[in-house]
Write an enzyme that holds these catalytic residues in place. Structure first.
Site, PDB file in Angstrom:
ATOM      1  N   HIS A 281       0.838  -1.206   0.000  1.00  0.00           N
ATOM      2  CA  HIS A 281       0.000   0.000   0.000  1.00  0.00           C
ATOM      3  C   HIS A 281       0.866   1.246   0.000  1.00  0.00           C
ATOM      4  O   HIS A 281       1.883   1.324   0.676  1.00  0.00           O
ATOM      5  CB  HIS A 281      -1.027   0.000   1.127  1.00  0.00           C
ATOM      6  CG  HIS A 281      -0.503   0.107   2.517  1.00  0.00           C
ATOM      7  ND1 HIS A 281      -0.194   1.317   3.117  1.00  0.00           N
ATOM      8  CD2 HIS A 281      -0.264  -0.834   3.457  1.00  0.00           C
ATOM      9  CE1 HIS A 281       0.210   1.104   4.357  1.00  0.00           C
ATOM     10  NE2 HIS A 281       0.197  -0.198   4.590  1.00  0.00           N
ATOM     11  N   ASP A 293       5.890   1.035   7.131  1.00  0.00           N
ATOM     12  CA  ASP A 293       4.473   0.815   6.857  1.00  0.00           C
ATOM     13  C   ASP A 293       3.975   1.873   5.869  1.00  0.00           C
ATOM     14  O   ASP A 293       3.463   2.895   6.282  1.00  0.00           O
ATOM     15  CB  ASP A 293       3.684   0.894   8.171  1.00  0.00           C
ATOM     16  CG  ASP A 293       2.224   0.511   8.015  1.00  0.00           C
ATOM     17  OD1 ASP A 293       1.871  -0.128   7.010  1.00  0.00           O
ATOM     18  OD2 ASP A 293       1.427   0.877   8.904  1.00  0.00           O
ATOM     19  N   GLU A 327      -5.145   2.134   2.182  1.00  0.00           N
ATOM     20  CA  GLU A 327      -5.217   0.917   2.995  1.00  0.00           C
ATOM     21  C   GLU A 327      -5.426   1.244   4.458  1.00  0.00           C
ATOM     22  O   GLU A 327      -6.190   0.571   5.166  1.00  0.00           O
ATOM     23  CB  GLU A 327      -3.922   0.100   2.808  1.00  0.00           C
ATOM     24  CG  GLU A 327      -3.915  -1.242   3.531  1.00  0.00           C
ATOM     25  CD  GLU A 327      -3.431  -1.197   4.974  1.00  0.00           C
ATOM     26  OE1 GLU A 327      -3.616  -2.191   5.704  1.00  0.00           O
ATOM     27  OE2 GLU A 327      -2.865  -0.158   5.373  1.00  0.00           O
ATOM     28  N   GLU A 328      -4.733   2.267   4.938  1.00  0.00           N
ATOM     29  CA  GLU A 328      -4.724   2.558   6.372  1.00  0.00           C
ATOM     30  C   GLU A 328      -6.094   2.939   6.915  1.00  0.00           C
ATOM     31  O   GLU A 328      -6.347   2.816   8.116  1.00  0.00           O
ATOM     32  CB  GLU A 328      -3.725   3.680   6.683  1.00  0.00           C
ATOM     33  CG  GLU A 328      -2.267   3.329   6.430  1.00  0.00           C
ATOM     34  CD  GLU A 328      -1.708   2.339   7.435  1.00  0.00           C
ATOM     35  OE1 GLU A 328      -2.467   1.834   8.279  1.00  0.00           O
ATOM     36  OE2 GLU A 328      -0.498   2.060   7.365  1.00  0.00           O
ATOM     37  N   ASP A 355       3.345  -6.187   3.468  1.00  0.00           N
ATOM     38  CA  ASP A 355       2.864  -5.124   4.358  1.00  0.00           C
ATOM     39  C   ASP A 355       3.088  -5.504   5.816  1.00  0.00           C
ATOM     40  O   ASP A 355       2.168  -5.555   6.617  1.00  0.00           O
ATOM     41  CB  ASP A 355       1.383  -4.840   4.102  1.00  0.00           C
ATOM     42  CG  ASP A 355       0.849  -3.701   4.969  1.00  0.00           C
ATOM     43  OD1 ASP A 355       1.657  -2.934   5.514  1.00  0.00           O
ATOM     44  OD2 ASP A 355      -0.389  -3.583   5.113  1.00  0.00           O
ATOM     45  N   HIS A 426       2.832   3.116  13.136  1.00  0.00           N
ATOM     46  CA  HIS A 426       1.927   4.258  13.279  1.00  0.00           C
ATOM     47  C   HIS A 426       2.436   5.327  14.253  1.00  0.00           C
ATOM     48  O   HIS A 426       1.637   6.019  14.887  1.00  0.00           O
ATOM     49  CB  HIS A 426       0.529   3.803  13.711  1.00  0.00           C
ATOM     50  CG  HIS A 426      -0.173   2.958  12.697  1.00  0.00           C
ATOM     51  ND1 HIS A 426      -1.455   2.477  12.895  1.00  0.00           N
ATOM     52  CD2 HIS A 426       0.205   2.489  11.475  1.00  0.00           C
ATOM     53  CE1 HIS A 426      -1.831   1.759  11.836  1.00  0.00           C
ATOM     54  NE2 HIS A 426      -0.822   1.760  10.967  1.00  0.00           N
TER      55      HIS A 426
END
Length: 469
Positions: A281, A293, A327-328, A355, A426
């Site tokens: 992604h 990520d 995606e997130e 991922d 994140h």
């Protein structure tokens, strides 16, 4: 070495021209080419330069933002430079949100600041902020079971710790608080939600992430606490008496807008309408630079395609790389792709996705019909020297890939060591220095094996059962 690759590929084409029939599902010629590709990736792959380019030249790229638009342009340019035969985009509509400031502090009984971040699409506090007593819950299920009078007007504090594991299996139980906690708090009449960050670190960084936001009548501010600050609140509560926290949050929901799936293809020489799909992604959260990520995944699949594009002849099928958008915030790009191409899914021989950061791949899972296990066994012959072991047949291929698997598309799963992944996930600490170039080479070596063999194989992998079958 590359001369050897030319020779082996030439032998493969010559054998096919003579109508050679192999007894095994994957001919030795195919396996030999894949072996050379694997070794070449280990020796000379430069996936690191791709993730370095993405994080430096684009940086954070939350869906629907200016960073996202820069990433889409970057991806198209990069694919063209890497030798893809076809590069194009497909627009997807995404929800949009502006992150403002987020401040929290204990005002009684032991005044001090807290490190927090807003969870994705969280709402603002009143202009003057809000202050309320904390009420602690072990997990979201405990909050859901609590009587409303225990929660009403207070700040619900979900204090669920995530367990560290190479598989990342602690994420599923812990992330329930993030995905469902705000809804539960709002339903009970809470003033706000505080969540122990869904992560495995002890750094004073808070972990953001998406929440369920649909059909909530009165959403409340929702913030993640760094692990040390969650420990701090826990210790204060153990001393007895009320703990009062003040929150000051400013976020804004915008109208939906465009993002894009970016797609590149190495066109198949015989069956161009059929494809092996590999993906990652393109979007990221906005706290760090999205190196793990999913910048690393983007680099791995692009470099895999580059190596295959350098073969003297194209594989039998198309190799399609999809860099999914949004995606997130709920697999938006993947869902819209599958919906738009639902009548073409039978032409996808298999799908896989990178991922899970940039650690070394240690396990190879599949989602195949049982009568195709021998193909996975042959792939394992080339993966085992990379330190990879055979896993199970329950793979989803990855988050975005799971949308395809739900429609019967077979999947391969190459799983990285995720022991430390959720230390950075994140957070502002998701940056390029966490990526090891040597690990990326091992990843590409594994990916090029399965990608080439699936694109080149004579037969197919059938379909897998779905819930509607």
């Amino acid at each position: 070495m590359f001369k050897r690759l030319l020779t082996l590929t030439g032998s493969l084409i010559a054998a096919m021209a003579l109508g050679a029939v192999q007894a095994k599902p994957l001919p030795q010629e195919d396996l030999s080419v894949a072996e050379v590709l694997r070794d070449r990736a280990l020796e000379s792959s430069d996936a690191y330069s791709i993730v370095e380019s993405l994080t430096v030249e684009v940086g954070p790229r939350r869906a629907g933002t200016e960073g996202d638009r820069r990433a889409v342009a970057w991806a198209q340019q990069k694919m063209k430079a890497l030798g893809f035969d076809r590069v194009y985009t497909e627009q997807v509509e995404v929800p949009r949100w502006v992150r403002g400031h987020a401040h929290a502090e204990v005002i009684a009984p032991y005044p001090q600041p807290l490190v927090v971040t807003s969870l994705g699409f969280g709402v603002a506090t009143p202009e003057d902020g809000l202050s309320a007593e904390i009420v602690e819950f072990a997990d979201v299920e405990a909050l859901l079971k609590a009587p409303p009078e225990q929660v009403k007007g207070k700040i619900a504090f979900i204090n669920k710790r995530m367990e560290k594991a190479r598989t990342g299996e602690g994420y599923g139980p812990a992330v329930q608080g993030r995905s469902r906690g705000m809804r539960a708090a709002a339903t009970k009449g809470a003033a706000a939600l505080l969540l122990r960050s869904v992560g495995t670190d002890s750094d004073r960084f808070a972990h953001t992430g998406m929440m369920a936001i649909d059909n909530i009548e009165n959403p409340v501010p929702a913030l993640a606490l760094s692990a040390p600050d969650a420990n701090l609140l826990e210790a204060m509560l153990k001393r007895g008496g009320p703990v009062v926290v003040r929150l000051d949050v400013d976020n804004e929901r915008l109208a939906d807008g465009p993002s894009f799936n970016v797609i590149g293809e190495i066109t198949g020489r015989e069956r161009p309408e059929e494809a092996m799909v590999i993906g990652a992604h393109l979007d990221s959260w906005d706290e760090g630079t999205g190196a793990l990520d999913d910048g690393a995944g983007v680099a791995i699949v692009l470099e895999t395609a580059r190596l295959i594009a350098e073969l003297p002849v194209r594989p039998r099928r198309t190799l399609r790389v999809i860099l999914f958008g949004a995606e997130e915030i709920g697999l938006v790009g993947a869902k819209q792709y599958v919906d738009a191409h639902r009548h073409e899914l039978d032409n996808i021989i298999a799908i896989s996705e990178s991922d899970f950061g940039a650690g070394k791949i240690w396990r190879f899972d599949t989602r195949l019909p049982e009568n195709k296990f021998d193909i996975a066994d042959q792939m394992m012959q080339l993966l085992a020297p990379l330190g990879i072991e055979r896993g199970n047949n329950a793979s989803s291929g990855g988050p975005d890939s799971s949308v395809f698997v739900a429609r019967g598309v077979p999947a391969f799963g190459l799983y990285q060591d995720g022991t430390d992944y959720f230390d950075y996930h994140h957070t502002p600490n998701d940056t390029l220095d966490k990526v090891d170039p040597e690990n990326l080479r091992q990843n590409v070596a594994a990916w090029v094996v399965i990608s080439f063999l699936a694109a080149e194989m004579e037969g197919d992998l059938g379909r897998i059962p779905t819930k509607t079958d």
